[in-house]
Design a protein around this motif. Structure first.
Motif, mmCIF file in Angstrom:
data_model
loop_
_atom_site.group_PDB
_atom_site.id
_atom_site.type_symbol
_atom_site.label_atom_id
_atom_site.label_comp_id
_atom_site.label_asym_id
_atom_site.label_seq_id
_atom_site.Cartn_x
_atom_site.Cartn_y
_atom_site.Cartn_z
ATOM 1 N N THR A 94 0.856 -1.185 0.000
ATOM 2 C CA THR A 94 0.000 0.000 0.000
ATOM 3 C C THR A 94 0.890 1.231 0.000
ATOM 4 O O THR A 94 1.659 1.446 0.943
ATOM 5 N N LEU B 279 -13.127 -4.031 -8.364
ATOM 6 C CA LEU B 279 -12.805 -5.356 -7.831
ATOM 7 C C LEU B 279 -13.370 -6.490 -8.664
ATOM 8 O O LEU B 279 -12.815 -7.596 -8.664
ATOM 9 N N ARG C 224 -11.083 -8.396 -10.739
ATOM 10 C CA ARG C 224 -10.012 -9.107 -10.019
ATOM 11 C C ARG C 224 -8.630 -8.531 -10.323
ATOM 12 O O ARG C 224 -7.718 -9.254 -10.726
ATOM 13 N N ARG D 132 -4.864 -6.768 -9.709
ATOM 14 C CA ARG D 132 -3.767 -6.922 -8.754
ATOM 15 C C ARG D 132 -3.281 -5.562 -8.271
ATOM 16 O O ARG D 132 -2.588 -5.479 -7.255
ATOM 17 N N LEU E 142 -4.624 -1.484 -7.640
ATOM 18 C CA LEU E 142 -5.709 -0.507 -7.573
ATOM 19 C C LEU E 142 -5.105 0.878 -7.452
ATOM 20 O O LEU E 142 -4.326 1.146 -6.531
ATOM 21 N N ALA F 130 -6.931 -4.268 0.513
ATOM 22 C CA ALA F 130 -5.531 -4.645 0.281
ATOM 23 C C ALA F 130 -5.177 -5.890 1.080
ATOM 24 O O ALA F 130 -4.484 -6.789 0.583
ATOM 25 N N GLN G 86 -7.720 -9.057 -0.182
ATOM 26 C CA GLN G 86 -7.719 -9.472 -1.582
ATOM 27 C C GLN G 86 -6.337 -9.408 -2.224
ATOM 28 O O GLN G 86 -6.191 -9.510 -3.433
ATOM 29 N N ASP G 87 -5.306 -9.224 -1.393
ATOM 30 C CA ASP G 87 -3.915 -9.210 -1.873
ATOM 31 C C ASP G 87 -3.731 -8.207 -3.008
ATOM 32 O O ASP G 87 -3.101 -8.494 -4.032
ATOM 33 N N LEU G 88 -4.292 -7.018 -2.804
ATOM 34 C CA LEU G 88 -4.171 -5.945 -3.787
ATOM 35 C C LEU G 88 -2.992 -5.048 -3.456
ATOM 36 O O LEU G 88 -2.766 -4.717 -2.286
ATOM 37 N N VAL H 125 -2.119 -1.276 -3.609
ATOM 38 C CA VAL H 125 -2.942 -0.078 -3.671
ATOM 39 C C VAL H 125 -2.043 1.148 -3.743
ATOM 40 O O VAL H 125 -1.116 1.302 -2.944
#
Length: 251
Positions: A32, A160, A163, A165, A167, A192, A195-197, A199
């Protein structure tokens, strides 16, 4: 671990004037990061360049190890399916003639994924994940029937459902009242984590950046002047501009 997003010596110009100059940045999967700075710092331009909405004058952008400017159009489009940009003005960004369920499912339609039943199911799941509840009461509403915070949650749900990876959130809490701003940045942190994002939170508000991100990148006049772990940057800013931002946020 290889970075998810790599930006090397990025320069973006408008009318011959650099909006971003020689910027280099690495973002790992699940990280993040806040891009912080005042108006005209170049923060939003970085996001637009990554998303392919402006063309860099020079430099390279790599996503998942592939340089976006060096691959063909089809492959570039496939790679950019892995990222999504959430705009500052959710009212302008959401189609006024579409209902919430269809807005949330729109990326699946664009990418020709699933059928009507599976798209609606995915939209419902995405809306539930951003805490727009009870979800059934919102599915057939239009954007103008929602509050600012509700519209921004729909914008996140639309992101989202594809899906992604990565954002890219450009001032997503701007224009909301204080409590809603905190809700939106806390939502980004939750997404984050769950959903393993990765950011990227673009903001002028250092307090929101500190609340939502593990890393802060400070920009001024199109350049990165300081970056590092959030606690380090806030407790011992190394650049005068960062120190001024910290002082303003503390005051």
């Amino acid at each position: 671990m290889n970075p998810l997003l790599e930006i090397d010596s990025l320069t973006v110009q408008f009318g011959g004037v650099p909006a971003v100059a020689d910027l280099t940045l690495r973002i790992a999967a699940g990280e993040t990061v806040a891009l912080v700075g005042g108006s005209g710092a170049g923060k939003s331009t970085v996001a637009l360049a990554v998303a392919g909405l402006v063309t860099p004058a020079s430099g390279a952008i790599r996503f998942e190890g592939e340089e976006l400017g060096a691959v063909g159009r089809r492959r570039r489009r496939e790679l950019r399916r892995g990222m999504h940009l959430v705009f500052q003005d959710s009212y302008a960004a959401l189609p006024p003639n579409m209902r919430v369920a269809d807005i949330a499912a729109e990326p699946m339609v664009i990418h020709r994924e699933g059928d009507a039943v599976s798209r609606r199911a995915a939209a419902v799941a995405a809306l539930e994940s951003v805490r727009l509840t009870p979800t059934a009461t919102y599915l057939d509403r239009f954007a103008h029937e929602l509050s600012g915070g509700q519209r921004q949650r729909v914008a996140f749900a639309r992101a989202l459902v594809a899906r992604p990876r990565l954002l890219l959130a450009d001032e997503p809490a701007s224009g909301l009242d204080a409590s809603l701003r905190l809700e939106i940045v806390d939502l980004m942190t939750e997404l984050a984590n769950t959903q393993d994002l990765a950011v990227v939170h673009i903001t002028h508000d250092l307090a929101l950046a500190a609340r939502s991100c593990s890393t802060i990148v400070v920009m001024q006049d199109g350049r990165v002047v300081e970056s590092g772990p959030t606690a380090d940057v806030l407790s011992a800013p190394a650049h005068a501009y960062t120190a001024a931002l910290v002082a303003a946020a503390s005051g």
